[in-house]
Design a protein around this motif. Sequence first.
Motif, mmCIF file in Angstrom:
data_model
loop_
_atom_site.group_PDB
_atom_site.id
_atom_site.type_symbol
_atom_site.label_atom_id
_atom_site.label_comp_id
_atom_site.label_asym_id
_atom_site.label_seq_id
_atom_site.Cartn_x
_atom_site.Cartn_y
_atom_site.Cartn_z
ATOM 1 N N GLN A 61 0.829 -1.205 0.000
ATOM 2 C CA GLN A 61 0.000 0.000 0.000
ATOM 3 C C GLN A 61 0.863 1.255 0.000
ATOM 4 O OE1 GLN A 61 -4.128 -1.539 2.152
ATOM 5 N NE2 GLN A 61 -2.918 0.032 3.114
ATOM 6 N N SER A 69 -11.717 -2.914 -2.308
ATOM 7 C CA SER A 69 -11.881 -4.225 -1.669
ATOM 8 C C SER A 69 -13.358 -4.528 -1.412
ATOM 9 C CB SER A 69 -11.098 -4.261 -0.358
ATOM 10 O OG SER A 69 -11.263 -5.490 0.302
ATOM 11 N N ASP A 70 -14.119 -3.499 -1.028
ATOM 12 C CA ASP A 70 -15.547 -3.688 -0.736
ATOM 13 C C ASP A 70 -16.325 -4.133 -1.969
ATOM 14 O OD1 ASP A 70 -15.165 -2.964 1.883
ATOM 15 O OD2 ASP A 70 -15.807 -0.878 1.616
ATOM 16 N N CYS A 77 -5.296 4.227 1.574
ATOM 17 C CA CYS A 77 -5.914 3.161 2.371
ATOM 18 C C CYS A 77 -7.428 3.165 2.203
ATOM 19 C CB CYS A 77 -5.529 3.332 3.837
ATOM 20 S SG CYS A 77 -6.140 2.018 4.914
ATOM 21 N N ARG A 78 -8.026 4.361 2.219
ATOM 22 C CA ARG A 78 -9.488 4.453 2.043
ATOM 23 C C ARG A 78 -9.892 4.004 0.643
ATOM 24 N NH1 ARG A 78 -8.986 9.291 5.395
ATOM 25 N NH2 ARG A 78 -8.659 10.560 3.518
ATOM 26 N N ARG A 128 -6.319 -7.670 -0.205
ATOM 27 C CA ARG A 128 -5.141 -7.435 0.631
ATOM 28 C C ARG A 128 -4.641 -8.794 1.137
ATOM 29 N NH1 ARG A 128 -8.262 -2.959 2.826
ATOM 30 N NH2 ARG A 128 -7.160 -0.971 2.615
ATOM 31 N N ASP A 153 -9.789 0.340 0.499
ATOM 32 C CA ASP A 153 -10.959 -0.170 1.223
ATOM 33 C C ASP A 153 -12.165 -0.250 0.291
ATOM 34 O OD1 ASP A 153 -9.655 -0.478 3.638
ATOM 35 O OD2 ASP A 153 -10.304 1.468 4.434
ATOM 36 N N ARG A 154 -12.383 0.831 -0.479
ATOM 37 C CA ARG A 154 -13.529 0.857 -1.392
ATOM 38 C C ARG A 154 -13.376 -0.183 -2.506
ATOM 39 N NH1 ARG A 154 -12.964 6.454 -0.304
ATOM 40 N NH2 ARG A 154 -11.703 6.794 -2.186
ATOM 41 N N TRP A 193 0.845 -5.197 4.096
ATOM 42 C CA TRP A 193 -0.214 -5.719 3.235
ATOM 43 C C TRP A 193 0.186 -5.559 1.778
ATOM 44 C CZ3 TRP A 193 -3.925 -8.564 5.251
ATOM 45 C CH2 TRP A 193 -4.285 -8.366 6.584
#
Length: 199
Positions: free
Chosen positions: A101, A123-124, A116-117, A130, A120-121, A140
């Motif tokens: 990252q 990944s969602d 990171c944010r 990760r 996150d999106r 990661w």
Amino acid sequence: MTGGVARPRARSVQGRGQRTGALGSGVEPALGGATPSTAEVPTDEGDFAQHEAAAASFAFLIHDVARQFRQIFDQRVRALGVTRPQWRALLNIARREGITQSELADLLEVERISLCRMVDRLSDVSLVERRADPHDRRVWRLHLTPKARAIVAQLNEIGAGVEGEAMWALTAAEQTMLRETLDRIRVQLELQRREIAPL
């Protein structure tokens, strides 16, 4: 391609170079001009000021061409439902599978918390995974999912089309010369950047 931007000239379809390249090929678009090996070395104050102005214009030209590439590309990828930060992240992960990252944040020139944010999106929506580094569990590493690979394939196809249209007026030899010249400039700039980088 020395002595400034070449004048447009009529050329049959058969006479043009084959349209090559794709987004993510590592070659940034730019316009011609004097190459480092043929550029005149300034000898006095007036020449130096003129040389600096020409260099600034060349840098601006490269930036402006790249900006237009991005804008056209953005317009064509909207249907895929990915934003510019997201497609930049996906393409960079595709080029460097398993990147960390922090490394990706440096490449994209964004703050690590912002990256990171974004991850996150991604990944969602099942585009990025990760995975813990096998040698350092604190790190990661990022990998694309099959769903993301399908999107990256479409991004590359769109990028190849944009690049092909931009290079339409150049022969294969001119495209090769342009790429080689830009690569030499990029290497030189990288050397300069490392020299001034803090220890």
